[in-house]
Design a protein around this motif. Sequence first.
Motif, PDB file in Angstrom:
ATOM      1  N   VAL A  96     -12.064 -40.753  48.120  1.00 52.28           N
ATOM      2  CA  VAL A  96     -12.443 -40.848  49.526  1.00 52.28           C
ATOM      3  C   VAL A  96     -12.661 -42.312  49.906  1.00 52.28           C
ATOM      4  O   VAL A  96     -13.182 -43.098  49.123  1.00 52.28           O
ATOM      5  CB  VAL A  96     -13.739 -40.045  49.779  1.00 52.28           C
ATOM      6  N   GLY A  97     -12.250 -42.643  51.117  1.00 50.80           N
ATOM      7  CA  GLY A  97     -12.534 -43.969  51.650  1.00 50.80           C
ATOM      8  C   GLY A  97     -11.393 -44.937  51.541  1.00 50.80           C
ATOM      9  O   GLY A  97     -10.261 -44.580  51.193  1.00 50.80           O
ATOM     10  N   ILE A 145     -18.129 -47.947  52.972  1.00 53.10           N
ATOM     11  CA  ILE A 145     -18.895 -46.791  52.498  1.00 53.10           C
ATOM     12  C   ILE A 145     -20.269 -46.899  53.154  1.00 53.10           C
ATOM     13  O   ILE A 145     -21.228 -47.387  52.555  1.00 53.10           O
ATOM     14  CB  ILE A 145     -19.014 -46.723  50.963  1.00 53.10           C
ATOM     15  N   PRO A 146     -20.360 -46.466  54.395  1.00 54.59           N
ATOM     16  CA  PRO A 146     -21.627 -46.606  55.124  1.00 54.59           C
ATOM     17  C   PRO A 146     -22.688 -45.658  54.585  1.00 54.59           C
ATOM     18  O   PRO A 146     -22.383 -44.721  53.836  1.00 54.59           O
ATOM     19  CB  PRO A 146     -21.239 -46.234  56.563  1.00 54.59           C
ATOM     20  N   GLY A 147     -23.927 -45.906  54.974  1.00 50.89           N
ATOM     21  CA  GLY A 147     -25.003 -45.012  54.587  1.00 50.89           C
ATOM     22  C   GLY A 147     -24.668 -43.579  54.953  1.00 50.89           C
ATOM     23  O   GLY A 147     -24.121 -43.312  56.030  1.00 50.89           O
ATOM     24  N   PHE A 148     -24.993 -42.636  54.050  1.00 51.04           N
ATOM     25  CA  PHE A 148     -24.563 -41.252  54.236  1.00 51.04           C
ATOM     26  C   PHE A 148     -25.717 -40.266  54.169  1.00 51.04           C
ATOM     27  O   PHE A 148     -25.521 -39.090  53.872  1.00 51.04           O
ATOM     28  CB  PHE A 148     -23.500 -40.883  53.199  1.00 51.04           C
ATOM     29  N   THR A 149     -26.947 -40.729  54.427  1.00 51.77           N
ATOM     30  CA  THR A 149     -28.052 -39.788  54.516  1.00 51.77           C
ATOM     31  C   THR A 149     -27.958 -39.036  55.841  1.00 51.77           C
ATOM     32  O   THR A 149     -27.205 -39.429  56.735  1.00 51.77           O
ATOM     33  CB  THR A 149     -29.405 -40.500  54.425  1.00 51.77           C
ATOM     34  N   GLY A 171      -9.645 -43.724  55.726  1.00 50.93           N
ATOM     35  CA  GLY A 171     -10.689 -42.764  55.398  1.00 50.93           C
ATOM     36  C   GLY A 171     -11.857 -42.865  56.348  1.00 50.93           C
ATOM     37  O   GLY A 171     -11.974 -42.096  57.307  1.00 50.93           O
ATOM     38  N   MET A 172     -12.740 -43.821  56.085  1.00 51.88           N
ATOM     39  CA  MET A 172     -13.938 -43.949  56.910  1.00 51.88           C
ATOM     40  C   MET A 172     -14.403 -45.395  56.951  1.00 51.88           C
ATOM     41  O   MET A 172     -14.086 -46.207  56.085  1.00 51.88           O
ATOM     42  CB  MET A 172     -15.072 -43.083  56.353  1.00 51.88           C
TER      43      MET A 172
END
Length: 365
Positions: free
Chosen positions: A126-127, A320-324, A298-299
Motif C-alpha cells: 500500500v502507498g 504515510i500520513p497518520g492513520f488513527t 496510493g495515498m
Amino acid sequence: MENRIKVGILFGGKSAEHEVSIQSAKNVYDAIDKNKYQVTMIGISKRGQWFLDHYFEKGCVPAPVENADGGENLALVLGTGENQLLEVAGKNLIGALDVVFPVLHGPFGEDGTVQGLLKQANIPFVGADVLGSAVGMDKDVMKRLLRDSDLPIAPYVLLHKYADAEMPNPTYQEIAAYLCVPFFVKPANLGSSVGISKVQDEGEFDQAVAEAFQYDHKLIVEKNIVGREMEISILGNENPMASLPGEIISQHSFYSYEAKYLDEHGAILKIPASLPDHLVAKIQQTALKTFKALCCEGMARVDFFLTEKDEIIINEINTIPGFTKISMYPKLWDASGISYTELIDRLIQLALARFNRDRQLKTSR
C-alpha cells in the motif's frame, strides 16, 4: 473465510515516529474488514528486528514495539515466486502474503527503504512506490521538484551537518535577513513535527539547529508563513482524487509534536474547513498536482498554508500520513463520504491493482 486476502501490517520501525506508528496500526487493525482480510501484524523494533506481534489480537498495544512475548524473529525471503514468504526460523509459519500495508512513519518505513525491499520480494504494498516515498520524505528534494513544477512553496535555505569552507552553511544573520524572524528549523527527513523549532533569536537558532541535527544530517530553515493551516487527503493511482480540505487551528505557537499527540486540547480540527467553493476547488487542484509532481500513488496527505490574500503555499506531503481514527487523513475521507473501513479496503485494492499493472512490464529483452 479461507479465501480472505492475506494482509501483513507493518508497524513500529527505526524512527522517532515509532510510537505514532503503533497508534496508527492499532486503528487500522481494529477497522479492517476481517471477513475479507486475514491480518498478520508484523512489528519492527527500534533496533530493526522483525517479528510476529500478537498484542493486537489480545486487545493490547505495545509501546514501544519489542519482542516481549518471545515470538519468532522474521526473515523476508527473496526469490522468484509470485508471492514471497515471511518465514519464522525457516519454517514458513506465516505462509504467503498477498499484500503488505506499511503503517510506518518517518525514516526506514516512509522513505522508500521498506518499499524497495517489498518490491524486490515481489510483494504488493500500500502507498507510494520507492521514488515517491523517497521524494516525499526528503523535504529539500520535495521542494525542489515542486518549485520546478511551478507549484508554490515557502522560501527556505539548507543547512548541512558536514558543511565545509568551500560550501559553508549560511549564518544566523544571513538567514534572518533573507527569511525574517521568526522562522522554522526542521530535519529534512522526518515527520510528525519531531525536531522542529520556531526560532525567534540567535540563541534559539543555535539550540534549534543542535536539536534538529540529532535527527538528520540535513536541515530545512523555512520562512514563517502567516496563514491558516489546511490539509487535504489524496487517494488513487493513475487518476487520484482529493478529499474536502480540513483546517488545523493550533493552540500552541505552532502545530508541534506535543500539540498533535500529547495535548488533547493542542489543536482544533475543522472538518471540513469553512471555505468558499472556488478555494476548495483551487486547493484540491493544487494538492492533486503536488501528488503527481512528486510521483506518488496510493495515498498521501498534502499540507498547505492559506494566506489572508488567499494565496496557497504548499508546506509538505506525507506519503504515510497518520492513520488513527482522529488523524486528518481518514477523517477528511470520512467527511468526503468514505468510511475508515472502506478507505482501508480501497488502499489495499489500489496496491493490488498497481502490482498487477506493473507485472505487465517487460524485465528482459
